[in-house]
Every structure is written in structure tokens, then in C-alpha cells.
Design an enzyme around this catalytic site. Structure first.
Site, mmCIF file in Angstrom:
data_model
loop_
_atom_site.group_PDB
_atom_site.id
_atom_site.type_symbol
_atom_site.label_atom_id
_atom_site.label_comp_id
_atom_site.label_asym_id
_atom_site.label_seq_id
_atom_site.Cartn_x
_atom_site.Cartn_y
_atom_site.Cartn_z
ATOM 1 N N ARG A 239 59.480 17.777 9.758
ATOM 2 C CA ARG A 239 60.235 19.081 9.915
ATOM 3 C C ARG A 239 60.084 20.316 9.141
ATOM 4 O O ARG A 239 59.857 19.892 7.829
ATOM 5 C CB ARG A 239 61.660 18.632 10.042
ATOM 6 C CG ARG A 239 62.103 17.527 11.357
ATOM 7 C CD ARG A 239 62.048 18.306 12.557
ATOM 8 N NE ARG A 239 62.470 17.487 13.510
ATOM 9 C CZ ARG A 239 61.675 16.716 14.494
ATOM 10 N NH1 ARG A 239 60.301 16.570 14.140
ATOM 11 N NH2 ARG A 239 61.988 15.912 15.407
ATOM 12 N N GLU A 267 60.472 28.150 12.861
ATOM 13 C CA GLU A 267 59.671 27.712 14.014
ATOM 14 C C GLU A 267 59.804 28.384 15.182
ATOM 15 O O GLU A 267 61.033 28.122 15.926
ATOM 16 C CB GLU A 267 59.558 26.041 14.169
ATOM 17 C CG GLU A 267 58.563 25.512 14.972
ATOM 18 C CD GLU A 267 58.642 24.006 14.873
ATOM 19 O OE1 GLU A 267 58.382 23.291 16.222
ATOM 20 O OE2 GLU A 267 58.891 23.295 13.775
ATOM 21 N N HIS A 286 53.504 22.553 16.666
ATOM 22 C CA HIS A 286 54.449 21.248 16.894
ATOM 23 C C HIS A 286 53.945 20.247 17.792
ATOM 24 O O HIS A 286 54.443 20.169 19.129
ATOM 25 C CB HIS A 286 55.856 21.624 17.258
ATOM 26 C CG HIS A 286 57.126 20.724 16.735
ATOM 27 N ND1 HIS A 286 57.962 20.736 16.258
ATOM 28 C CD2 HIS A 286 56.920 19.153 16.729
ATOM 29 C CE1 HIS A 286 58.819 19.860 16.109
ATOM 30 N NE2 HIS A 286 57.889 18.750 16.378
#
Length: 328
Positions: A239, A267, A286
Site C-alpha cells: 500500500r 494513487e 496497482h
């Protein structure tokens, strides 16, 4: 779950087993819990088989599902949608996070190998100069390669443990930081336990596999990033908030460190952020988790869990209330 995912999550064999095991709500699946159709399904549901896009399951919803006994999540974390009220009701919970760990660990190993060989900056130089003699353009002190790497694994999560297993193929020395892992367990994993400061200061590669919790947020802060030796490769498939982006950016812009980042904070990064253009940074959107044909692993695991439930057996991959504070 999102109806568009159903064929990917449950390939034909898994779907056939699912239909043998359970009376499915038709049409399958629901994508919301607000319609009369959802009311009718919830009123008689014994098991909710959930996936990406599942709406919030909280106390109010549970009141509409008096027969509910189990939630089986055909994806990773349940923390984004499942309220503790489910556990208070005695509902048992399972997740396919173990299956999702497989592609993340594979991606991480690939990132470590490619990053350690400095494939990403060299590829950019090769593309620009159209000659393979680009190695001389890189600082020899920052050159790694895969032989005899010291890899620091931050977090013995499901993914972290799989990464440790995969690292055996490159004969790496593995340091592990995880406050929940005992010395005996570290020995079983074949790793050396290390304080986080020691790990970041002595590893050639630092790979992050801890969950995002109040305790882990910002754990790789400016001080710890500064402890990393020149040429260290940072891999983050966990993360973004675990790493101080501002501090990391300074060391990446200077060329002191390299990074493979599947996640960032924020993000995605803003359009003008310097990390987009740096040759020593490889950014991916991701995607380390299950994609394409990998997604079927999640549904297969979920159907396996449903079969255990149908036969009165405990889940192989339970998600317990006591663990929610320290898992992804």
C-alpha cells in the site's frame, strides 16, 4: 459483486461446482442491496458469496438477512465492506486473499530480479541510444545483479511468506521485519529476523508486504529511507501510505535509490509528479494482484470454502475478528 467479473471469477468448472453446491439467487449476482430483488434475496440467504464491488455489509443490512450464516469473499480484503457487526452476529467469514497473494508474490519476484539487474534504467538508455553498451553509463557502485542479494522483507503476510519461498530460486539471504513473528517461526521460514532500521540499512532490496494500519502507515519514513545504502532497490506492492512519498522522491530524483512501485501515495500520482519521468523508477497501475486468467483462482478458492461450509467443515481461509487490526 460487479456482474462484469462473474465469468472471470468463476470459470466454467468453478461455476458448475457452485451450481451443484448451492441454490443460487437468480439472476446472479446482485450488484446492490437496495432493490426489492435484493430484499427478497437477503431474506433467505444463508451465505453471501461476495467479490470486488460488494456494497457495505453492516448492522442495518444484517437485519434484512436473518438467515445469513457465512460470508465468503472471492477477493482479497473484507475490511473495505464488512462491518464488525457480522462477527457479533456469529457469522463466519472467509476470504480468497491467499489466492490473490500468488500473483502479487510472482510480480514481486519479477520486480526484484529485473530491478536488481537495473533493467528499467538500462532499457530506457537502450531505447534512447540504440546500443547495448549502456552499462558504462550507470554508476558501478549502484550495480546489483541477483547473485548473493540480501533482500529485506517487511511483513510476513501471506504475500510476504510467498515472496520468501520464491526468493529461494535466486539464493538470496532474506532478512525479515515483522513484530508478530517469533524467532522459532523465523527459523522455520528460513529467514533472519531484523529490526526495521537494521533491515533497511543492510539490504540490497527492500520489499514491502505489510498491511495498511495506523501502526504501519509511514513506517518507511524519511529517516529510514535515508538509512538505505546507495543503489538500494525499493519494491512496494503493498500500500502506498506505508512509504513517505515526499522523502522517497528526493532519493529517487538524486539517483541514490531505485524503485519499483505498484502502489503510491497518492494513487495515482499527480500528472506532473517527477516519479513519472525518472529512469530509475518503474511505476505500474496497482496490477500486481490477480488479473485476467489469474482471477479464476479467487473463485475456485471461494467455491472450495463453500464446499467446506456445506459439509460442516471449518473454513481453510477464515478471516477472524481478532486479526482484522493487523491484516490487509
Amino acid at each position: 459483486m460487479n456482474p462484469g467479473l462473474i465469468d472471470d471469477v468463476f470459470p466454467p468448472e468453478a461455476r458448475a461446482r457452485l451450481e451443484e453446491l448451492a441454490d443460487l439467487h437468480v439472476p446472479f449476482p446482485l450488484k446492490e442491496f437496495t432493490s426489492p430483488q435484493a430484499d427478497e434475496a437477503l431474506a433467505r440467504a444463508e451465505v453471501l458469496l461476495t467479490g470486488w464491488g460488494c456494497p457495505r455489509i453492516d448492522g442495518a443490512l444484517l437485519e434484512r438477512a436473518p438467515e445469513l450464516r457465512a460470508v465468503i469473499h472471492a477477493a482479497g480484503t473484507v475490511k473495505t465492506f464488512l462491518a464488525p457487526a457480522a462477527y457479533e452476529r456469529g457469522i463466519v467469514v472467509s476470504s480468497a486473499a491467499e489466492a490473490n497473494a500468488v500473483p502479487v508474490a510472482e510480480f514481486t519476484l519479477a520486480a526484484i530480479i529485473m530491478g536488481a539487474k537495473r533493467a528499467f534504467p538500462l532499457a530506457q538508455l537502450f531505447r534512447a541510444r540504440r546500443t547495448h553498451r549502456t552499462a558504462a553509463d550507470l554508476d558501478r557502485q549502484h550495480w546489483l545483479g541477483t547473485h548473493g542479494l540480501t533482500v529485506g522483507v517487511v511483513g510476513a503476510s501471506r504475500i510476504g511468506r510467498r515472496v520468501i519461498e520464491l526468493l529461494r530460486v535466486i539464493d538470496a539471504e532474506v532478512l525479515l521485519y515483522d513484530p508478530y513473528v517469533s524467532a522459532a517461526e523465523a527459523e522455520q521460514l528460513g529467514v533472519t529476523s531484523a529490526a526495521l532500521d537494521t533491515l533497511v540499512a543492510t539490504s540490497d532490496v527492500v520489499t514491502v508486504h505489510a498491511p495498511d494500519t495506523p501502526e504501519t502507515r509511514g513506517m518507511l519514513d524519511a529517516r529510514r529511507i535515508a538509512l538505505m545504502r546507495p543503489g538500494t532497490l525499493l519494491v512496494n506492492t503493498a500500500r502506498g501510505p506505508l512509504v513517505d512519498t515526499v522523502a522517497l522522491t528526493e532519493h529517487l530524483v538524486s539517483g541514490r535509490l531505485d524503485a519499483v512501485l505498484d502502489v503510491t501515495d497518492p494513487e495515482p500520482l499527480p500528472a506532473g509528479h517527477p516519479l513519472w519521468e525518472l529512469p530509475n523508477v518503474f511505476l505500474t497501475p496497482h496490477l500486481a494482484g490477480a488479473q485476467g486468467n489469474e482471477v479464476g483462482r479467487l473463485g475456485t478458492l471461494a467455491v472450495d470454502e463453500l464446499e467446506r461450509y456445506a459439509h460442516g467443515a471449518p473454513f481453510a481461509h477464515p478471516v477472524r475478528l481478532a486479526d482484522l487490526g493487523r491484516i490487509a
